[in-house]
Write a protein that holds these residues in place. Structure first.
Motif, PDB file in Angstrom:
ATOM      1  N   ILE A 119      63.149  46.553  43.828  1.00 49.45           N
ATOM      2  CA  ILE A 119      62.946  47.456  44.952  1.00 49.45           C
ATOM      3  C   ILE A 119      61.929  46.865  45.925  1.00 49.45           C
ATOM      4  O   ILE A 119      61.076  46.065  45.545  1.00 49.45           O
ATOM      5  N   ASP A 137      59.464  59.917  46.380  1.00 47.00           N
ATOM      6  CA  ASP A 137      59.262  59.243  47.654  1.00 47.00           C
ATOM      7  C   ASP A 137      58.802  57.802  47.421  1.00 47.00           C
ATOM      8  O   ASP A 137      58.164  57.503  46.406  1.00 47.00           O
ATOM      9  N   PRO A 138      59.092  56.909  48.374  1.00 43.96           N
ATOM     10  CA  PRO A 138      58.615  55.523  48.243  1.00 43.96           C
ATOM     11  C   PRO A 138      57.091  55.498  48.134  1.00 43.96           C
ATOM     12  O   PRO A 138      56.397  56.223  48.847  1.00 43.96           O
ATOM     13  N   HIS A 139      56.578  54.679  47.228  1.00 47.87           N
ATOM     14  CA  HIS A 139      55.142  54.648  46.958  1.00 47.87           C
ATOM     15  C   HIS A 139      54.836  53.412  46.129  1.00 47.87           C
ATOM     16  O   HIS A 139      55.696  52.944  45.378  1.00 47.87           O
ATOM     17  N   ALA A 168      63.357  55.001  39.699  1.00 51.66           N
ATOM     18  CA  ALA A 168      63.249  54.529  41.081  1.00 51.66           C
ATOM     19  C   ALA A 168      64.204  55.338  41.943  1.00 51.66           C
ATOM     20  O   ALA A 168      65.360  55.545  41.603  1.00 51.66           O
ATOM     21  N   GLY A 169      63.732  55.837  43.053  1.00 45.23           N
ATOM     22  CA  GLY A 169      64.562  56.617  43.952  1.00 45.23           C
ATOM     23  C   GLY A 169      64.474  58.112  43.734  1.00 45.23           C
ATOM     24  O   GLY A 169      64.907  58.886  44.577  1.00 45.23           O
ATOM     25  N   LEU A 193      59.141  47.871  49.011  1.00 49.31           N
ATOM     26  CA  LEU A 193      58.356  48.944  49.617  1.00 49.31           C
ATOM     27  C   LEU A 193      57.614  48.381  50.811  1.00 49.31           C
ATOM     28  O   LEU A 193      56.980  47.334  50.710  1.00 49.31           O
ATOM     29  N   VAL A 248      56.833  51.512  42.632  1.00 50.91           N
ATOM     30  CA  VAL A 248      57.063  50.090  42.357  1.00 50.91           C
ATOM     31  C   VAL A 248      56.407  49.708  41.031  1.00 50.91           C
ATOM     32  O   VAL A 248      57.021  49.042  40.192  1.00 50.91           O
TER      33      VAL A 248
END
Length: 184
Positions: A2, A33-35, A29-30, A4, A39
């Protein structure tokens, strides 16, 4: 893996606290929220599931927040992979940083204290996936800065510190005054 994209907010935000770490722990993952914690969780999960080494690459321009992002990832691993109070991995790994900053940081047009180092941080885990140690290797990226600086930029901080020390007792014994960049 992934990817970010993180932006350095230049201030502490409540999105990096302990409760947020636990919110991302164990998630897919997913799902969140992206953070940076997403990761780190994915790397930790892959390590524990497949017993394979994992890497997180943190890249960006000067002042982008690479060191801060790496600290948050280490904080996540220290929390999930062992007691933060016992491990304190973030502080231990970065303990050499102030000395390294004097030698490898310089003023740029974007950042008054920009690191010119690349860092490779290796964190070791035991069979129960608790942190047992860490190692940080640094390497100087911009050797050209020693002999040239762009307009409005400075050389490495250490040169100015050495120049300011030139009149102190014992400086001549170091044999540094013969270098053009340290001579007054």
């Amino acid at each position: 893996g992934i990817v970010l994209v993180a932006i350095n907010p230049y201030e502490d935000l409540p999105i990096y606290e302990q409760d947020v770490i636990y919110a991302y722990s164990g998630q897919n993952a997913g799902d969140m929220d992206p953070h940076i914690f997403a990761v780190a969780e994915e790397a930790y999960k892959q390590m524990t599931r497949y017993e394979k080494n994992q890497s997180i690459i943190v890249s960006g321009e000067s002042g982008a927040g690479k060191t801060v992002s790496a600290k948050y990832a280490m904080r996540f691993f220290a929390t999930i992979g062992g007691s933060v109070s016992k491990t304190n991995i973030e502080a231990k790994v970065l303990a050499s940083n102030p000395i390294m900053e004097a030698v490898g940081n310089a003023k740029t047009t974007r950042n008054d204290n920009s690191s010119r180092f690349g860092k490779y941080i290796q964190i070791g885990f035991d069979k129960r996936y608790h942190i047992i140690g860490a190692n940080m290797r640094t390497y100087l990226l911009e050797k050209s800065r020693v002999v040239f600086q762009a307009e409005d930029e400075r050389n490495y901080h250490i040169f100015y510190q050495l120049c300011a020390s030139a009149s102190l007792p014992g400086f001549e014994d170091l044999g540094l005054s013969k270098y053009f960049y340290l001579s007054a």
